[in-house]
Design an enzyme around this catalytic site. Structure first.
Site: not given
Ligand code: ACO
Length: 331
Positions: A116, A256, A286
């Site tokens: 990214c 980003h 993204n």
């Molecule tokens: N729909 C419904 N539920 C979901 C989904 C979905 N799409 N995805 C995950 N869940 C569930 C999980 O299984 C979890 O369930 P559980 O509590 O029963 O285990 C619950 O939702 C919470 O999951 P978390 O991972 O804690 O959710 P979080 O609030 O952290 O959001 C996310 C997840 C959106 C991926 C977030 O962590 C995030 O944005 N991370 C950073 C991403 C990023 O910045 N990446 C870098 C750039 S990408 C690159 O460089 C290529």
């Protein structure tokens, strides 16, 4: 030799595929909901490139539209840098394919891989060639076809990404305008939390790598999130501080677009007002290397940037990679 600070972005354009993949579409594919996606990420829909086209197509489209906007001939480009983690193939470089597609017969070029942060790194790398006087016109493109590496059965990643490309032109500028400062970092110890393990020299493509889905994005979302928030905000704050600026001096923050919650946390820390923040994650999700040039292009089109404005760019992503650039807008 020209002095540092004498290189500016003098044009910016974008390409987004027409096909939309909405949250409602994803509800039919995996166990998710529009409500979950919007509250946790800010995303409503994303664009998807035709499966028969590669990243170079979007990169070339973005560059073509930049050339048209500038009334410039492709033969006038000296260098093409394509930031991408989804090249059409391992080699030749996407830059070669773009060069051929647009007919930039006098250009050389290469790809830059930094997830990214790819576009930010490419912008600073490209600017060096203009600052030294080696080149006059450098095209820097951020382009990714994330749909090619997303597992559409994995709800934790498939909702997050989209396809798109943006391109900028770098040219010599008047003193005072242009790229003023940057801070970049990498930390390879975080690589394991966000990667695409298959298809490289360590795990070449095989039945086994395909069966294990190693050619898809692997992300420990929570871990990456925990890293991303302080990193994005921290590097931007340090850059402002060492330039004697505060959030109030910034006309537009173009971060980003990985998660609206990461952006909001940075905006709070930088004490920016929300009308000075570029957000388009709702429409494109993204697009990895594409997010920042796409955002800049929309901001220029919407009249949100004017000459002399301080613009702050910032990104964090796989690697880990993270960084921030301070610009004085030139046109
Ligand atoms: N729909 C419904 N539920 C979901 C989904 C979905 N799409 N995805 C995950 N869940 C569930 C999980 O299984 C979890 O369930 P559980 O509590 O029963 O285990 C619950 O939702 C919470 O999951 P978390 O991972 O804690 O959710 P979080 O609030 O952290 O959001 C996310 C997840 C959106 C991926 C977030 O962590 C995030 O944005 N991370 C950073 C991403 C990023 O910045 N990446 C870098 C750039 S990408 C690159 O460089 C290529």
């Amino acid at each position: 030799m020209q002095k540092k600070g004498s290189v500016s972005i003098t044009g910016v354009s974008r390409y987004l595929p027409e096909q939309r993949l909405t949250n409602a579409d994803l509800e039919k594919m995996v166990d998710t909901s529009d409500e979950w996606i919007q509250t946790r990420t800010g995303i409503r829909e994303r664009r998807i490139l035709d499966k028969d086209l590669g990243t170079s197509y979007m990169a070339a489209q973005a560059l073509e539209s930049l050339l048209e906007q500038k009334g410039m001939n492709a033969k006038d480009i000296d260098l093409i840098i394509v930031a991408t983690i989804t090249p059409d193939m391992m080699y030749p470089a996407t830059a070669c394919l773009v060069q051929d597609s647009v007919g930039a017969q006098n250009a050389w070029g290469f790809d830059l891989s930094a997830a990214c942060c790819g576009f930010l790194y490419a912008l600073v790398v490209g600017s060096q060639f203009v600052e030294t006087g080696a080149h006059k016109r450098v095209a820097v493109i951020g382009a990714d076809k994330m749909s090619a590496v997303v597992d559409y059965t994995d709800r934790e990643t498939c909702v997050l990404f989209g396809d798109g490309a943006g391109a900028v032109l770098l040219e010599p500028a008047e003193d005072g305008a242009g790229i003023r400062d940057f801070i970049f970092h990498i930390d390879g110890s975080g690589g394991k939390h966000l990667c695409q393990p298959g298809g490289g020299s360590l795990h070449p493509a095989s039945h086994e790598t395909v069966d294990k889905k190693m050619h898809y994005i692997y992300q420990e979302g929570r871990e990456v999130f925990r890293f991303a928030v302080p990193s994005l905000a921290g590097v931007s704050a340090r850059l402002l501080e060492r330039n004697g600026l505060t959030g109030e001096d910034i006309a537009l923050f173009v971060p980003h677009q990985a998660n609206k919650r990461i952006i909001d946390a940075s905006v709070n820390r930088l004490k920016l007002s929300t009308d000075r923040v570029l957000i388009n994650i709702d429409r494109y999700a993204n697009t990895t290397s594409g997010t920042i040039p796409i955002g800049l292009s929309e901001a220029v089109e919407q009249g949100r940037i004017k000459p002399g404005d301080n613009i702050l760019l910032a990104s964090v992503g796989g690697g880990y990679t993270w960084g921030s650039i301070l610009l004085k807008w030139a046109y």
